[in-house]
Design an enzyme around this catalytic site. Structure first.
Site: not given
Length: 120
Positions: A23, A27, A46, A81
């Site tokens: 993960y 990212h 964000y 995504w």
């Protein structure tokens, strides 16, 4: 006079503990098309924070969260995504739909302003 400050949104989700490294790697290099879609949909500042047990906390600012979500839902890149990210999460499915949005209960600068105190 209405409040014209952007909405601050904080949410949680749960990443599978056995998928944390993957993960993080996903990212570290988000697809440029996805980055552009988020920007164009109105997602600003964000950020994602990940705890070692998989608790994911996200934060963003936007003028209208519902509109920003809808704008992303209309993009082809978001569908790709979400499909790629789905198996990272405990609940599976579309990760965007599993966000638990938290209520903001304290904001230092807002209270300083209300009290007539300098914010810096």
């Amino acid at each position: 006079m209405p409040d014209r400050r952007p909405a601050r949104v904080c949410f949680t989700s749960q990443v599978r503990p056995d998928r944390l490294d993957a993960y993080r790697a996903a990212h570290a290099e988000v697809w440029p098309e996805m980055l552009e879609a988020l920007r164009d949909a109105g997602w600003r500042d964000y950020r994602l924070f990940l705890r070692p047990d998989g608790l994911l906390v996200g934060f963003l600012e936007t003028d209208d969260y519902a509109a920003a979500q809808e704008a992303m839902a209309r993009t082809a890149v978001n569908a790709r995504w979400q499909a790629a990210m789905g198996d990272f999460f405990v609940d599976g499915g579309n990760p965007d739909e599993g966000f638990v949005v938290l209520d903001e209960v304290f904001h230092l600068e807002a209270q300083l302003e209300r009290a007539g105190l300098p914010t810096g």
